[in-house]
Design a protein around this motif. Structure first.
Motif, PDB file in Angstrom:
ATOM      1  N   GLN A  39      -6.522  17.141  51.786  1.00 58.89           N
ATOM      2  CA  GLN A  39      -6.943  17.055  53.033  1.00 58.89           C
ATOM      3  C   GLN A  39      -6.992  18.301  53.951  1.00 58.89           C
ATOM      4  O   GLN A  39      -7.930  18.357  54.954  1.00 58.89           O
ATOM      5  CB  GLN A  39      -6.357  16.178  53.866  1.00 58.89           C
ATOM      6  CG  GLN A  39      -6.246  14.852  53.141  1.00 58.89           C
ATOM      7  CD  GLN A  39      -7.750  13.923  53.158  1.00 58.89           C
ATOM      8  OE1 GLN A  39      -8.403  14.457  53.851  1.00 58.89           O
ATOM      9  NE2 GLN A  39      -8.099  13.469  52.154  1.00 58.89           N
ATOM     10  N   TYR A  40      -6.227  19.522  53.377  1.00 61.74           N
ATOM     11  CA  TYR A  40      -6.119  20.624  54.423  1.00 61.74           C
ATOM     12  C   TYR A  40      -7.482  21.463  54.504  1.00 61.74           C
ATOM     13  O   TYR A  40      -7.934  21.531  55.568  1.00 61.74           O
ATOM     14  CB  TYR A  40      -5.095  21.524  53.798  1.00 61.74           C
ATOM     15  CG  TYR A  40      -4.825  22.956  54.489  1.00 61.74           C
ATOM     16  CD1 TYR A  40      -4.984  22.896  56.107  1.00 61.74           C
ATOM     17  CD2 TYR A  40      -4.560  24.040  53.846  1.00 61.74           C
ATOM     18  CE1 TYR A  40      -5.004  24.105  56.620  1.00 61.74           C
ATOM     19  CE2 TYR A  40      -4.152  25.219  54.484  1.00 61.74           C
ATOM     20  CZ  TYR A  40      -4.468  25.250  55.899  1.00 61.74           C
ATOM     21  OH  TYR A  40      -4.163  26.467  56.550  1.00 61.74           O
ATOM     22  N   PRO A  41      -8.412  21.582  53.353  1.00 65.13           N
ATOM     23  CA  PRO A  41      -9.448  22.293  53.613  1.00 65.13           C
ATOM     24  C   PRO A  41     -10.500  21.360  54.143  1.00 65.13           C
ATOM     25  O   PRO A  41     -11.533  22.124  55.155  1.00 65.13           O
ATOM     26  CB  PRO A  41     -10.086  22.436  52.134  1.00 65.13           C
ATOM     27  CG  PRO A  41      -8.767  22.250  51.312  1.00 65.13           C
ATOM     28  CD  PRO A  41      -7.730  21.268  52.054  1.00 65.13           C
ATOM     29  N   GLU A  42     -10.520  20.098  54.369  1.00 61.29           N
ATOM     30  CA  GLU A  42     -11.316  19.084  54.753  1.00 61.29           C
ATOM     31  C   GLU A  42     -10.936  19.302  56.483  1.00 61.29           C
ATOM     32  O   GLU A  42     -12.195  19.184  57.228  1.00 61.29           O
ATOM     33  CB  GLU A  42     -11.144  17.772  54.281  1.00 61.29           C
ATOM     34  CG  GLU A  42     -12.150  16.824  54.729  1.00 61.29           C
ATOM     35  CD  GLU A  42     -13.530  17.008  54.387  1.00 61.29           C
ATOM     36  OE1 GLU A  42     -14.581  16.436  55.065  1.00 61.29           O
ATOM     37  OE2 GLU A  42     -13.909  17.712  53.415  1.00 61.29           O
ATOM     38  N   ALA A  43      -9.841  19.135  56.831  1.00 60.29           N
ATOM     39  CA  ALA A  43      -9.251  19.219  58.052  1.00 60.29           C
ATOM     40  C   ALA A  43     -10.016  20.521  58.719  1.00 60.29           C
ATOM     41  O   ALA A  43     -10.023  20.535  59.892  1.00 60.29           O
ATOM     42  CB  ALA A  43      -7.739  18.988  58.342  1.00 60.29           C
ATOM     43  N   LEU A  44      -9.502  21.686  57.968  1.00 62.24           N
ATOM     44  CA  LEU A  44     -10.036  22.820  58.678  1.00 62.24           C
ATOM     45  C   LEU A  44     -11.839  22.922  58.781  1.00 62.24           C
ATOM     46  O   LEU A  44     -12.210  23.618  59.765  1.00 62.24           O
ATOM     47  CB  LEU A  44      -9.571  24.133  57.843  1.00 62.24           C
ATOM     48  CG  LEU A  44     -10.072  25.377  58.013  1.00 62.24           C
ATOM     49  CD1 LEU A  44      -9.586  25.834  59.286  1.00 62.24           C
ATOM     50  CD2 LEU A  44      -9.481  26.318  56.903  1.00 62.24           C
ATOM     51  N   LYS A  45     -12.263  22.359  57.709  1.00 57.50           N
ATOM     52  CA  LYS A  45     -13.816  22.667  57.813  1.00 57.50           C
ATOM     53  C   LYS A  45     -14.307  21.576  58.913  1.00 57.50           C
ATOM     54  O   LYS A  45     -15.293  21.792  59.664  1.00 57.50           O
ATOM     55  CB  LYS A  45     -14.468  22.077  56.704  1.00 57.50           C
ATOM     56  CG  LYS A  45     -15.974  21.912  56.470  1.00 57.50           C
ATOM     57  CD  LYS A  45     -16.361  21.836  54.837  1.00 57.50           C
ATOM     58  CE  LYS A  45     -17.814  22.024  54.893  1.00 57.50           C
ATOM     59  NZ  LYS A  45     -18.632  21.029  55.677  1.00 57.50           N
ATOM     60  N   TYR A 140      -3.575  18.602  64.021  1.00 61.57           N
ATOM     61  CA  TYR A 140      -3.808  17.267  64.479  1.00 61.57           C
ATOM     62  C   TYR A 140      -4.906  16.774  63.525  1.00 61.57           C
ATOM     63  O   TYR A 140      -4.909  15.560  63.129  1.00 61.57           O
ATOM     64  CB  TYR A 140      -4.092  16.987  65.854  1.00 61.57           C
ATOM     65  CG  TYR A 140      -2.953  16.993  66.881  1.00 61.57           C
ATOM     66  CD1 TYR A 140      -2.135  16.013  66.855  1.00 61.57           C
ATOM     67  CD2 TYR A 140      -2.771  18.014  67.812  1.00 61.57           C
ATOM     68  CE1 TYR A 140      -1.056  15.725  67.480  1.00 61.57           C
ATOM     69  CE2 TYR A 140      -1.684  17.911  68.445  1.00 61.57           C
ATOM     70  CZ  TYR A 140      -0.697  16.663  68.632  1.00 61.57           C
ATOM     71  OH  TYR A 140       0.375  16.535  69.318  1.00 61.57           O
ATOM     72  N   GLN A 141      -6.082  17.639  63.352  1.00 61.60           N
ATOM     73  CA  GLN A 141      -6.924  16.836  62.339  1.00 61.60           C
ATOM     74  C   GLN A 141      -6.416  16.329  61.133  1.00 61.60           C
ATOM     75  O   GLN A 141      -6.781  15.359  60.399  1.00 61.60           O
ATOM     76  CB  GLN A 141      -8.006  17.760  62.180  1.00 61.60           C
ATOM     77  CG  GLN A 141      -9.089  17.282  61.385  1.00 61.60           C
ATOM     78  CD  GLN A 141      -9.901  15.986  62.136  1.00 61.60           C
ATOM     79  OE1 GLN A 141     -10.628  16.288  62.932  1.00 61.60           O
ATOM     80  NE2 GLN A 141      -9.585  14.845  61.446  1.00 61.60           N
ATOM     81  N   LEU A 142      -5.478  17.427  60.387  1.00 65.29           N
ATOM     82  CA  LEU A 142      -4.822  16.967  59.145  1.00 65.29           C
ATOM     83  C   LEU A 142      -4.113  15.793  59.302  1.00 65.29           C
ATOM     84  O   LEU A 142      -3.770  15.181  58.350  1.00 65.29           O
ATOM     85  CB  LEU A 142      -4.075  18.250  58.860  1.00 65.29           C
ATOM     86  CG  LEU A 142      -3.494  18.255  57.382  1.00 65.29           C
ATOM     87  CD1 LEU A 142      -4.335  17.905  56.175  1.00 65.29           C
ATOM     88  CD2 LEU A 142      -2.725  19.691  57.187  1.00 65.29           C
ATOM     89  N   ALA A 143      -2.988  15.815  60.294  1.00 62.31           N
ATOM     90  CA  ALA A 143      -2.401  14.642  60.455  1.00 62.31           C
ATOM     91  C   ALA A 143      -3.010  13.324  60.791  1.00 62.31           C
ATOM     92  O   ALA A 143      -2.598  12.486  59.977  1.00 62.31           O
ATOM     93  CB  ALA A 143      -1.219  14.745  61.858  1.00 62.31           C
ATOM     94  N   VAL A 144      -4.224  13.271  61.467  1.00 58.29           N
ATOM     95  CA  VAL A 144      -4.987  12.143  61.467  1.00 58.29           C
ATOM     96  C   VAL A 144      -5.665  11.738  59.988  1.00 58.29           C
ATOM     97  O   VAL A 144      -5.447  10.503  59.635  1.00 58.29           O
ATOM     98  CB  VAL A 144      -6.207  12.315  62.367  1.00 58.29           C
ATOM     99  CG1 VAL A 144      -7.257  11.236  62.387  1.00 58.29           C
ATOM    100  CG2 VAL A 144      -5.855  12.464  63.794  1.00 58.29           C
ATOM    101  N   LEU A 145      -5.953  12.891  59.391  1.00 57.58           N
ATOM    102  CA  LEU A 145      -6.553  12.266  57.958  1.00 57.58           C
ATOM    103  C   LEU A 145      -5.482  12.006  57.049  1.00 57.58           C
ATOM    104  O   LEU A 145      -5.784  11.038  56.114  1.00 57.58           O
ATOM    105  CB  LEU A 145      -7.119  13.765  57.273  1.00 57.58           C
ATOM    106  CG  LEU A 145      -8.485  14.330  57.976  1.00 57.58           C
ATOM    107  CD1 LEU A 145      -8.851  15.441  57.297  1.00 57.58           C
ATOM    108  CD2 LEU A 145      -9.399  13.160  57.803  1.00 57.58           C
ATOM    109  N   MET A 146      -3.962  12.215  57.226  1.00 59.07           N
ATOM    110  CA  MET A 146      -2.986  11.952  56.225  1.00 59.07           C
ATOM    111  C   MET A 146      -2.186  10.684  57.008  1.00 59.07           C
ATOM    112  O   MET A 146      -1.800   9.832  56.072  1.00 59.07           O
ATOM    113  CB  MET A 146      -2.046  12.940  56.350  1.00 59.07           C
ATOM    114  CG  MET A 146      -2.512  14.236  55.393  1.00 59.07           C
ATOM    115  SD  MET A 146      -1.122  15.435  55.156  1.00 59.07           S
ATOM    116  CE  MET A 146      -0.362  15.949  56.788  1.00 59.07           C
TER     117      MET A 146
END
Length: 199
Positions: A39-45, A140-146
């Motif tokens: 999820q990290y690359p997705e959150a960054l993108k 925060y985006q990464l936290a939401v995705l996880m």
């Protein structure tokens, strides 16, 4: 190259936001490391796509392509231009209102053959190049995705989404101070339609 989890302030902060201890590295065999790696690359993108960030804003002149099979010209938009490999989001084509164009799978198709000047948001993977408020936004985006996997409380999940919105507002406001008030497309300011609508 993405930072290892052990050196990633974004990933470590995301785990704190979901109230879990950070894992040691992307190569950790735990479920947490696997999900973070995914999820990290997705959150960054997603964060880069969400706004025309000044630190990732890039201008480029694109020459027209000579199409070769299996690519073919569109009869309506016969000229093609390859988007840069690091383009996350196309923001503007200068003089784009004087001709027809569209984006197809990494390429711009247009009805003119001149070189195009474009503005776009470029990909960046070095965390040290990112402003601190933007890193918080990505966390925060990464936290939401996880959160669907690691956060059992729907209230906590909703709080993370709310915090993500607040982080976006803070990051964009800070980014606005890095630029002049003039429009980046060179046109005269038309005013804030939303402000006018509320008057």
């Amino acid at each position: 190259m993405l930072s290892p989890i052990a050196a990633s302030t974004i990933v470590n902060q995301a785990f704190r936001f979901i109230e879990l201890s950070p894992v040691s590295s992307f190569s950790d065999e735990s479920e947490e490391a696997t999900v973070a790696l995914e999820q990290y690359p997705e959150a960054l993108k997603m964060a880069l796509e969400s706004y025309d960030w000044s630190f990732a804003r890039t201008l480029r002149i694109l020459p027209p392509l000579v199409l070769e099979a299996p690519d073919v010209a569109d009869p309506d938009l016969p000229h093609a231009y390859k988007l840069p490999a690091d383009c996350v989001a196309l923001r503007h084509i200068y003089e784009g209102d004087t001709f027809a164009w569209r984006v197809d799978a990494g390429m711009i198709r247009a009805d003119r053959a001149d070189a195009l000047t474009i503005r776009y948001t470029r990909a960046t993977e070095r965390e040290t190049d990112l402003p601190s408020l933007f890193r918080t936004l990505v966390s925060y985006q990464l936290a939401v995705l996880m959160s669907p996997r690691f956060v059992g409380s729907r209230t906590k999940q909703a709080d993370l989404v709310s915090n993500l919105k607040d982080a976006f507002t803070a990051a964009t406001r800070a980014d606005n101070h890095t630029a002049s008030q003039a429009r980046t497309d060179g046109r005269s300011d038309q005013g804030d339609w939303s402000h006018e609508a509320r008057r």
